[in-house]
Scaffold this motif. Structure first.
Motif, PDB file in Angstrom:
ATOM      1  N   LEU A 155      73.370  27.191 101.158  1.00 34.98           N
ATOM      2  CA  LEU A 155      73.164  26.443  99.905  1.00 34.98           C
ATOM      3  C   LEU A 155      71.682  26.120  99.720  1.00 34.98           C
ATOM      4  O   LEU A 155      71.128  26.272  98.622  1.00 34.98           O
ATOM      5  CB  LEU A 155      73.992  25.147  99.914  1.00 34.98           C
ATOM      6  N   LEU A 156      71.023  25.722 100.813  1.00 33.12           N
ATOM      7  CA  LEU A 156      69.584  25.392 100.721  1.00 33.12           C
ATOM      8  C   LEU A 156      68.773  26.630 100.379  1.00 33.12           C
ATOM      9  O   LEU A 156      67.840  26.581  99.564  1.00 33.12           O
ATOM     10  CB  LEU A 156      69.091  24.772 102.029  1.00 33.12           C
ATOM     11  N   SER A 157      69.162  27.774 100.991  1.00 30.86           N
ATOM     12  CA  SER A 157      68.400  28.998 100.714  1.00 30.86           C
ATOM     13  C   SER A 157      68.566  29.432  99.258  1.00 30.86           C
ATOM     14  O   SER A 157      67.739  30.174  98.722  1.00 30.86           O
ATOM     15  CB  SER A 157      68.803  30.123 101.675  1.00 30.86           C
ATOM     16  N   CYS A 158      69.645  28.999  98.618  1.00 28.44           N
ATOM     17  CA  CYS A 158      69.856  29.315  97.190  1.00 28.44           C
ATOM     18  C   CYS A 158      69.298  28.205  96.292  1.00 28.44           C
ATOM     19  O   CYS A 158      69.625  28.161  95.087  1.00 28.44           O
ATOM     20  CB  CYS A 158      71.338  29.484  96.894  1.00 28.44           C
ATOM     21  N   GLN A 159      68.522  27.301  96.870  1.00 29.30           N
ATOM     22  CA  GLN A 159      67.920  26.175  96.128  1.00 29.30           C
ATOM     23  C   GLN A 159      68.949  25.291  95.408  1.00 29.30           C
ATOM     24  O   GLN A 159      68.698  24.795  94.301  1.00 29.30           O
ATOM     25  CB  GLN A 159      66.891  26.670  95.112  1.00 29.30           C
ATOM     26  N   VAL A 160      70.117  25.142  96.036  1.00 30.55           N
ATOM     27  CA  VAL A 160      71.114  24.222  95.458  1.00 30.55           C
ATOM     28  C   VAL A 160      70.682  22.794  95.801  1.00 30.55           C
ATOM     29  O   VAL A 160      70.246  22.517  96.921  1.00 30.55           O
ATOM     30  CB  VAL A 160      72.521  24.526  96.033  1.00 30.55           C
ATOM     31  N   ASP A 161      70.786  21.908  94.811  1.00 35.85           N
ATOM     32  CA  ASP A 161      70.410  20.497  95.011  1.00 35.85           C
ATOM     33  C   ASP A 161      71.554  19.782  95.752  1.00 35.85           C
ATOM     34  O   ASP A 161      72.653  19.646  95.211  1.00 35.85           O
ATOM     35  CB  ASP A 161      70.168  19.869  93.635  1.00 35.85           C
TER      36      ASP A 161
END
Ligand code: ATP
Length: 294
Positions: A263-269
């Motif tokens: 999720l972080l690698s996809c820039q999800v907040d």
């Protein structure tokens, strides 16, 4: 040790409708056993057959290892889903009337204290709130100092605070050494009160065990929930299997570390993220594809 109650291959049919379909379970003395299931699963019918209110179509019920005798009737307490009471009597008078039916009654002051009836004990019961009424019905089920207590959906219709209050009293009743069998369709209630749970559906027991064992056996991992606006990209481009429900995105994962990294690698907040452990509702959902309260 001989269980206080053993139910063997119990069936109850109403004409062509098989309400209870060959169920078996045993309850050790001093424990709380829950029958959990949706409306119409056969929970109340099961209780009423065990309580000797309805005859079984087939099967055996043993109390302390023996067929139920007169002692059974004196040693059990029953809180029904619906009870008709004399409207002109107060809470206290009703307790006295019920107690007079037994030779070995509970001390009524202690009982009123335990069930938190003191402040309304001189009121007529028809004026009670939902929570007060359920505590009063619980007290009525306890007047004969029962060893085995039946509670049929004790907290249905109560608000969350009244429900938690009732649970505390049921905990205290259990701590005093009584055995409890209860029905509920609130998975939280079963999880909170029961040492062992049998999940019923269409008259059958589809899973049985401690709440923890059932969750462990039938559910995997955790569910991560994020609002849809935490994602800038179309959901189908994510490298994860996700489900969108009511504006929220649900991700079931057995590896929370990997899930968060992705999720972080996809820039999800992640600032509005919630993580939920599975519960008995998920067990039912995984076994039947339906929600308990559908
Ligand atoms: P609820 O949570 O709504 O009380 P339950 O799990 O306790 O549901 P039961 O009341 O035991 O379910 O009902 C099981 C099935 O038996 C249902 O299909 C119900 O309609 C049926 N049933 C119950 N009592 C009777 C009766 N007296 N005659 C015919 N069918 C009945």
């Amino acid at each position: 040790m001989t269980p206080i109650l053993a139910v063997n291959n119990l069936t109850k049919a109403y004409g062509p409708l098989v309400a209870v379909d060959g169920i078996s379970f045993a309850i050790p003395a001093g424990s709380c056993f829950g029958l959990l299931g949706p409306n119409g699963a056969g929970k109340t019918t099961t209780l009423e057959v065990i309580e000797n209110i309805l005859p079984p179509t087939s099967g055996d019920i043993l109390y302390k290892g023996q067929p139920r005798s007169r002692a059974f009737q004196n040693e059990v307490g029953i809180q029904f889903q619906h009870t008709s009471l004399l409207a002109m009597l107060t809470v206290w008078e009703t307790l006295q009337v019920f107690q007079a039916l037994y030779t070995d009654g509970e001390d009524l002051d202690a009982l009123a204290e335990k069930c938190q009836l003191q402040e309304f004990k001189h009121q007529r019961h028809e004026n009670l709130s939902g929570g007060q009424r359920q505590r009063f019905l619980l007290a009525l089920a306890l007047v004969n100092r029962p060893q085995l207590l039946f509670l049929d959906e004790p907290s249905t219709g109560l608000d969350p605070q009244a429900r938690r209050n009732l649970w505390e009293i049921v905990h205290a009743v259990k701590a005093s050494g009584k055995t409890i069998i209860l029905t509920t369709h609130y998975m939280e209630e079963a999880q909170h009160l029961c040492d062992e749970v049998a999940i019923m559906d269409h008259g059958r027991i589809i899973a049985q065990g401690t709440p923890e064992a059932l969750i462990h056996a039938h559910c995997e991992g955790v569910t991560v929930v994020l609002p849809r606006h935490s994602f800038r990209q179309p959901l189908e481009t994510l490298p994860l299997s996700v489900q969108e429900m009511n504006g929220a995105v649900h991700i079931q994962t057995s590896n929370i570390d990997d899930c968060l990294k992705q999720l972080l690698s996809c820039q999800v907040d992640l600032s509005d993220m919630s993580v939920y452990s599975p519960n008995l509702e998920h067990v039912f959902l995984n076994l039947t594809g339906r929600h308990l309260r559908e």
